[in-house]
Design an enzyme around this catalytic site. Structure first.
Site, PDB file in Angstrom:
ATOM      1  N   HIS A  57      -5.889 -10.150  14.433  1.00 48.52           N
ATOM      2  CA  HIS A  57      -4.218  -9.785  14.611  1.00 48.52           C
ATOM      3  C   HIS A  57      -4.445  -9.416  12.886  1.00 48.52           C
ATOM      4  O   HIS A  57      -4.118 -10.535  12.249  1.00 48.52           O
ATOM      5  CB  HIS A  57      -3.402 -10.861  15.202  1.00 48.52           C
ATOM      6  CG  HIS A  57      -3.383 -11.141  15.983  1.00 48.52           C
ATOM      7  ND1 HIS A  57      -3.385 -12.770  16.903  1.00 48.52           N
ATOM      8  CD2 HIS A  57      -4.434 -10.574  17.293  1.00 48.52           C
ATOM      9  CE1 HIS A  57      -3.879 -12.260  17.997  1.00 48.52           C
ATOM     10  NE2 HIS A  57      -4.632 -11.267  18.303  1.00 48.52           N
ATOM     11  N   TYR A  71      -4.398 -22.857   9.640  1.00 50.12           N
ATOM     12  CA  TYR A  71      -3.716 -22.037   8.248  1.00 50.12           C
ATOM     13  C   TYR A  71      -1.587 -22.079   8.210  1.00 50.12           C
ATOM     14  O   TYR A  71      -1.270 -22.634   9.011  1.00 50.12           O
ATOM     15  CB  TYR A  71      -4.094 -20.350   9.398  1.00 50.12           C
ATOM     16  CG  TYR A  71      -3.580 -20.100  10.622  1.00 50.12           C
ATOM     17  CD1 TYR A  71      -2.388 -19.428  10.818  1.00 50.12           C
ATOM     18  CD2 TYR A  71      -4.154 -20.621  11.691  1.00 50.12           C
ATOM     19  CE1 TYR A  71      -1.765 -19.119  11.596  1.00 50.12           C
ATOM     20  CE2 TYR A  71      -3.959 -19.905  12.688  1.00 50.12           C
ATOM     21  CZ  TYR A  71      -2.222 -19.378  12.705  1.00 50.12           C
ATOM     22  OH  TYR A  71      -2.089 -18.405  13.709  1.00 50.12           O
TER      23      TYR A  71
END
Length: 469
Positions: free
Chosen positions: A71, A134
């Protein structure tokens, strides 16, 4: 899993531009371990962009072999492992020469990686109970998914050597259905917005960026600098740069009641609005300044000279410069005596020469012309070279001249006599007229811009080309 303790913080560039792998110091003992997962000051010193994260996401994966991706998202990410171990794969899905470039690495809690917008991210867990974390610099929304770019995990061109074969791994049906590289539409770059695109500099910027679909030009009708809606009605997260080519430049009219209000509205208040947007969205703001921010008492002006404007125009420009100077990512390009497409001093002198008129021209104001094609080229150079943010003087090069000297050059290049031009002092020229005060010395020091490997054309050569064209 064994973690290597007490490594030195280091950064390693990868084959994908902007993707940087970090080794993190992890400190541990019999109780467990501790690490500084993201440390802005230390990592910026190693080259990490100041990407201003606003959201922290964690993906928990129960089983080894869980595989997610590929992605590419419309924001930057700083990725690390909280616990466990992963095999990471990253593919550049941005427009450009590096499209399709691949980098892979195994990450445990002692590594982290920075992934710029548009680089595809995927990982496969190598241990049970792995947490993948993240930081991102934009808030997730359902609408943002429309801007994702996807690549199939099994793409033959990327040829990622998954440790656990994909037929044995845990995948979602969506990830299995993503397209191969040949059918991927690359993620376009963030856009550059040029405001004031109908002025002399705006026209030169249109020529400099001709054919670049990522640059958007907004004329006065497209972006009203005095309207609040101009600043609130645009998806600023999709822009990387604003070039402010707009300015109120009617120096003498600025001394009137109506002109004063207009000068401050365009040169200061609107600039503050642009600065506010640029700061909020991490946008680079390019702003064009003027020699009128100085009183002309110094023979040659350097970038760091204290601002000492004489009149309303110069004061409003100095206010705009001051506001822009606090934007984290900014370039102030300070010019003098601008010449481009439109009404200007050179065109006026050429017209007078053609008609055989002998003008009186000021001979005690000294400086250099700044041709808009060189200003535009300088702005483009600063952005593409990633020059240090700050103020840069920019005029054409060569021996400083008076307006009368330049007028004589125009006459000579137009086939008329230099002697037709009569030099007079500023005081004589404006006697009995309502006029703004002018700096007598407008020469700009060019050492700083030349240190970036941009060398402005000689003024006399550019003047000859301009008149010929």
């Amino acid at each position: 899993m064994t973690i290597e303790f007490s490594k030195k913080l280091t950064a390693t560039v990868t084959p994908i531009p902007g993707v940087v792998l970090y080794e993190l110091p992890v400190h541990g003992d019999n109780r467990g371990w501790f690490k500084e997962n993201w440390q802005r000051e230390k990592m910026m010193a190693l080259g990490l962009p100041d990407f201003s994260p606003v959201q922290n996401n964690i993906s928990f994966n129960k089983k080894a072999g869980t595989t997610r991706g590929i992605h590419a998202e419309p924001w930057d990410k700083f990725i690390s492992v909280a616990t466990g171990k992963i095999f990471g794969a990253w593919v550049d899905l941005r427009e450009g020469e590096s499209f399709g470039a691949v980098f892979t690495a195994e990450l445990d809690p002692s590594q982290a990686i920075f992934i710029p917008r548009g680089v595809g991210n995927a990982f496969q867990t190598l241990e049970d109970n792995t947490a993948y974390t993240y930081l991102v610099n934009d808030h997730w929304s359902a609408d943002a998914q429309d801007q994702y770019t996807f690549l199939n995990l099994a793409d033959e061109t990327a040829a990622i050597a998954w440790p656990i074969p994909l037929e044995q791994a845990e995948l979602s049906e969506k990830d299995r259905a993503h397209p191969r590289l040949a059918k991927v539409d690359p993620m376009p770059p963030k856009r550059t917005l040029v405001v004031g695109a109908d002025g002399q500099l705006g026209k030169a910027l249109r020529a400099a960026y001709a054919g670049d679909a990522s640059v958007e030009f907004a004329a006065r009708a497209d972006f009203d600098l005095t309207a609040e809606a101009s600043y609130t009605g645009r998806a600023w997260k999709n822009y990387s740069t604003i070039i402010n080519a707009a300015a109120y430049t009617a120096v003498d009219t600025a001394e009137t009641l109506q002109g004063r209000a207009a000068a401050w509205a365009i040169n200061a208040t609107a600039v503050a609005q642009l600065a506010k947007v640029a700061t909020a969205y991490g946008i680079t703001l390019v702003h064009v300044s003027s020699d009128y921010v100085f009183d002309g008492s110094t023979e040659v002006h350097i970038e760091d000279e204290t601002l000492t404007p004489l009149g309303v125009y110069g004061q409003s420009k100095a206010a705009g410069d001051t506001v822009v100077s606090v934007v984290p990512r900014h370039y102030i390009v300070r010019t003098s005596w601008v010449i481009g497409q439109g009404n200007n001093f050179v065109r006026t002198m050429a017209s007078l020469a053609d008609r055989g008129i002998a003008p009186r021209v000021v001979n005690d104001q000294i400086g250099r012309l700044s041709f808009t094609q060189d200003i535009a080229a300088c702005i483009k150079h600063l952005l593409e070279a990633g020059a240090t943010y700050g103020v840069y003087n920019l005029s054409n090069d060569g021996e400083p001249q008076s307006w009368a000297d330049i007028a004589a050059d125009v006459y000579e290049l137009s086939g008329a006599s230099r002697d037709a031009v009569t030099g007079v002092s500023t005081e004589e020229y404006f006697e009995g007229k309502q006029a703004a005060p002018r700096p007598l010395n407008s020469t700009l020091d060019l050492a700083r811009i030349k240190a970036t490997n941009f060398f402005p054309q000689q003024s006399r050569l550019r003047l000859a080309e301009y008149l010929k064209d």
